[in-house]
Design a protein around this motif. Structure first.
Motif, PDB file in Angstrom:
ATOM      1  N   UNK A 154       0.839  -1.209   0.000  1.00  0.00           N
ATOM      2  CA  UNK A 154       0.000   0.000   0.000  1.00  0.00           C
ATOM      3  C   UNK A 154       0.870   1.255   0.000  1.00  0.00           C
ATOM      4  N   UNK A 155       1.969   1.217   0.761  1.00  0.00           N
ATOM      5  CA  UNK A 155       2.856   2.379   0.820  1.00  0.00           C
ATOM      6  C   UNK A 155       3.515   2.661  -0.519  1.00  0.00           C
ATOM      7  N   UNK A 156       3.694   1.624  -1.333  1.00  0.00           N
ATOM      8  CA  UNK A 156       4.359   1.817  -2.625  1.00  0.00           C
ATOM      9  C   UNK A 156       3.476   2.574  -3.623  1.00  0.00           C
ATOM     10  N   UNK A 157       2.161   2.576  -3.411  1.00  0.00           N
ATOM     11  CA  UNK A 157       1.258   3.188  -4.388  1.00  0.00           C
ATOM     12  C   UNK A 157       1.405   4.707  -4.446  1.00  0.00           C
ATOM     13  N   UNK A 158       1.307   5.430  -3.318  1.00  0.00           N
ATOM     14  CA  UNK A 158       1.533   6.881  -3.415  1.00  0.00           C
ATOM     15  C   UNK A 158       2.960   7.224  -3.832  1.00  0.00           C
ATOM     16  N   UNK A 159       3.916   6.378  -3.482  1.00  0.00           N
ATOM     17  CA  UNK A 159       5.298   6.652  -3.877  1.00  0.00           C
ATOM     18  C   UNK A 159       5.469   6.607  -5.390  1.00  0.00           C
ATOM     19  N   UNK A 160       4.571   5.877  -6.087  1.00  0.00           N
ATOM     20  CA  UNK A 160       4.630   5.816  -7.551  1.00  0.00           C
ATOM     21  C   UNK A 160       4.042   7.074  -8.188  1.00  0.00           C
ATOM     22  N   UNK A 161       3.388   7.912  -7.383  1.00  0.00           N
ATOM     23  CA  UNK A 161       2.715   9.105  -7.903  1.00  0.00           C
ATOM     24  C   UNK A 161       3.609  10.325  -7.706  1.00  0.00           C
ATOM     25  N   UNK A 162       4.699  10.357  -8.436  1.00  0.00           N
ATOM     26  CA  UNK A 162       5.728  11.382  -8.213  1.00  0.00           C
ATOM     27  C   UNK A 162       5.247  12.796  -8.525  1.00  0.00           C
ATOM     28  N   UNK A 163       4.447  12.961  -9.574  1.00  0.00           N
ATOM     29  CA  UNK A 163       3.954  14.301  -9.930  1.00  0.00           C
ATOM     30  C   UNK A 163       2.984  14.807  -8.866  1.00  0.00           C
ATOM     31  N   UNK A 164       2.113  13.927  -8.404  1.00  0.00           N
ATOM     32  CA  UNK A 164       1.162  14.272  -7.339  1.00  0.00           C
ATOM     33  C   UNK A 164       1.905  14.716  -6.087  1.00  0.00           C
TER      34      UNK A 164
END
Length: 208
Positions: free
Chosen positions: A137-147
């Motif tokens: 789950x923690x990896x998902x926001x980390x993949x959203x670099x522009x956000x």
């Protein structure tokens, strides 16, 4: 220097090992989908594949390791792709694009519907899998670099938490809607209302 026949023999053995591992993964995935996690035993997996326990333990240390491998091979990469796509969608600033993403996300849950109970059981029963789920789950926001780049440094944790809460709500909604039947709504209606909640919630704060 190895002879050509030895090299061919080694290559064939390696190929056979890969095929056996793939069969074990597919057999375990089918059993987890049909019975959940707790009810499946290593004996059930080897019986479904037609191999011995010794062969199973050449490839996996435990039933949990098989489930982890299934996740790493299928659900984890595709989930990561979805949140990379969400990053792109948020860059557009378009509500319509977000509705489209939400519709695809609901479809993703539908695709993996049969495996979801196994993930939930393993998370409840296995502390090690709980850690795996947390890292996933923690990896998902980390993949959203522009956000993330649009959020102030001192609010990065909040930015990640918003994405994690979106994931949690989507999982809970899908469980109640598609698996328990306790929410009566169409997928399109759900995507529209979930967009009303999450499209503004994932916008970065304006500078004061």
């Amino acid at each position: 220097m190895p002879t050509k026949s030895k090299q061919v023999g080694a290559s064939l053995r390696d190929e056979q090992k890969l095929q056996t591992r793939a069969k074990l993964l597919e057999g375990a995935k089918n059993l987890f989908s049909a019975q959940g996690y707790a009810a499946v035993r290593v004996d059930d997996i080897v019986a479904a594949v037609g191999c011995s326990r010794a062969t199973f333990y050449l490839h996996f240390a435990s039933k949990l390791e098989v489930l982890r491998a299934v996740a790493e091979q299928s659900t984890a990469p595709s989930a990561l792709h979805f949140y990379e796509d969400l990053d792109r969608v948020l860059d557009t600033g378009s509500r319509a694009e977000f509705v489209g993403w939400m519709t695809r996300a609901i479809g993703w849950f539908q695709e993996y519907k049969d495996l979801l109970p196994a993930w939930d059981e393993a998370t409840a029963l296995e502390p090690e899998f709980r850690d795996i789920a947390r890292q996933g789950i923690a990896s998902l926001p980390n993949a959203m670099t522009s956000y993330l780049a649009r959020w102030p440094t001192d609010r990065q944790d909040e930015a990640r938490l918003r994405v994690e809460l979106l994931v949690a709500q989507l999982e809970r909604f899908f469980t109640r809607w598609a698996m328990q039947g306790t929410i009566d709504v169409t997928a399109d209606q759900a995507a529209d209302v979930l967009t009303d909640i999450w499209f503004p919630a994932l916008q970065a704060p304006r500078e004061r």
